[in-house]
Design a protein around this motif. Structure first.
Motif, PDB file in Angstrom:
ATOM      1  N   LYS A  89       0.829  -1.207   0.000  1.00  0.00           N
ATOM      2  CA  LYS A  89       0.000   0.000   0.000  1.00  0.00           C
ATOM      3  C   LYS A  89       0.866   1.261   0.000  1.00  0.00           C
ATOM      4  O   LYS A  89       0.638   2.184  -0.785  1.00  0.00           O
ATOM      5  CB  LYS A  89      -0.940  -0.007   1.206  1.00  0.00           C
ATOM      6  CG  LYS A  89      -1.886   1.170   1.205  1.00  0.00           C
ATOM      7  CD  LYS A  89      -2.911   1.089   2.301  1.00  0.00           C
ATOM      8  CE  LYS A  89      -3.764   2.347   2.195  1.00  0.00           C
ATOM      9  NZ  LYS A  89      -4.955   2.325   2.912  1.00  0.00           N
ATOM     10  N   LEU A  94      -1.207   2.737  -3.004  1.00  0.00           N
ATOM     11  CA  LEU A  94      -2.492   2.131  -3.329  1.00  0.00           C
ATOM     12  C   LEU A  94      -3.574   2.562  -2.340  1.00  0.00           C
ATOM     13  O   LEU A  94      -3.311   2.709  -1.150  1.00  0.00           O
ATOM     14  CB  LEU A  94      -2.385   0.600  -3.274  1.00  0.00           C
ATOM     15  CG  LEU A  94      -1.386  -0.069  -4.212  1.00  0.00           C
ATOM     16  CD1 LEU A  94      -1.337  -1.567  -3.937  1.00  0.00           C
ATOM     17  CD2 LEU A  94      -1.733   0.200  -5.664  1.00  0.00           C
ATOM     18  N   SER A  95      -4.774   2.714  -2.848  1.00  0.00           N
ATOM     19  CA  SER A  95      -5.933   2.895  -1.973  1.00  0.00           C
ATOM     20  C   SER A  95      -6.299   1.519  -1.419  1.00  0.00           C
ATOM     21  O   SER A  95      -5.783   0.496  -1.890  1.00  0.00           O
ATOM     22  CB  SER A  95      -7.103   3.462  -2.777  1.00  0.00           C
ATOM     23  OG  SER A  95      -7.561   2.489  -3.720  1.00  0.00           O
ATOM     24  N   ASP A  96      -7.191   1.482  -0.442  1.00  0.00           N
ATOM     25  CA  ASP A  96      -7.647   0.187   0.076  1.00  0.00           C
ATOM     26  C   ASP A  96      -8.290  -0.645  -1.035  1.00  0.00           C
ATOM     27  O   ASP A  96      -8.101  -1.855  -1.107  1.00  0.00           O
ATOM     28  CB  ASP A  96      -8.635   0.377   1.233  1.00  0.00           C
ATOM     29  CG  ASP A  96      -7.930   0.781   2.528  1.00  0.00           C
ATOM     30  OD1 ASP A  96      -6.688   0.641   2.619  1.00  0.00           O
ATOM     31  OD2 ASP A  96      -8.630   1.232   3.453  1.00  0.00           O
ATOM     32  N   GLN A  98      -7.642  -0.506  -4.286  1.00  0.00           N
ATOM     33  CA  GLN A  98      -6.588  -0.999  -5.178  1.00  0.00           C
ATOM     34  C   GLN A  98      -5.811  -2.141  -4.537  1.00  0.00           C
ATOM     35  O   GLN A  98      -5.470  -3.119  -5.213  1.00  0.00           O
ATOM     36  CB  GLN A  98      -5.634   0.146  -5.550  1.00  0.00           C
ATOM     37  CG  GLN A  98      -6.262   1.185  -6.446  1.00  0.00           C
ATOM     38  CD  GLN A  98      -5.409   2.444  -6.547  1.00  0.00           C
ATOM     39  OE1 GLN A  98      -4.789   2.877  -5.566  1.00  0.00           O
ATOM     40  NE2 GLN A  98      -5.389   3.033  -7.737  1.00  0.00           N
ATOM     41  N   LEU A  99      -5.559  -2.032  -3.241  1.00  0.00           N
ATOM     42  CA  LEU A  99      -4.863  -3.103  -2.524  1.00  0.00           C
ATOM     43  C   LEU A  99      -5.682  -4.389  -2.573  1.00  0.00           C
ATOM     44  O   LEU A  99      -5.147  -5.467  -2.825  1.00  0.00           O
ATOM     45  CB  LEU A  99      -4.607  -2.678  -1.077  1.00  0.00           C
ATOM     46  CG  LEU A  99      -3.850  -3.670  -0.204  1.00  0.00           C
ATOM     47  CD1 LEU A  99      -2.454  -3.937  -0.745  1.00  0.00           C
ATOM     48  CD2 LEU A  99      -3.771  -3.147   1.231  1.00  0.00           C
TER      49      LEU A  99
END
Length: 125
Positions: A89, A94-96, A98-99
């Motif tokens: 992350k 990364l956003s949550d 995207q993660l």
């Protein structure tokens, strides 16, 4: 048919928690190192709960990850999974959401050391 050698931890996660078939639970069992003989019901359910909570996964998403990468049940959430998720992350910004997508597409990242495995791969890109 012979009785399954599958440990109780696999039954608890795959059949009771995720609603998988006996065959799916057995296939996952055979994919793990040492056949998961050191896994406990409590630990495997705790890893599932923590991963589901951290990534805001629904049951189907958790099922996909655990079926694809059953070895993750043997990982320590605090020592292995959380540091990998945090590093991914942070380093990749990364956003949550995207993660979650990264883990859904490549569940094996849960078992990789960010510095030893992922950074060299990124450097090669």
């Amino acid at each position: 048919a012979h009785p399954s050698q599958r440990p109780a931890a696999f039954t608890a996660v795959y059949i009771d928690r995720l609603g998988c078939s006996e065959d799916a639970a057995d296939r996952a069992f055979y994919k793990t190192i040492d056949g998961g003989k050191y896994l406990t019901v409590e630990k495997t359910l705790a890893v599932c709960d923590a991963l589901q909570d951290r990534l805001s996964l629904d049951k189907a998403q958790l099922k996909k990850i655990v079926i694809t990468h059953p070895q993750m049940l043997a990982y320590s959430f605090e020592s292995n999974i959380m540091p990998s998720l945090a590093a991914l992350k942070l380093r990749l910004s990364l956003s949550d959401e995207q993660l979650r997508k990264v883990v859904m597409r490549a569940p094996t990242v849960l078992g990789l050391s960010f510095e030893s495995n992922i950074v060299p791969s990124l450097a090669a890109l």
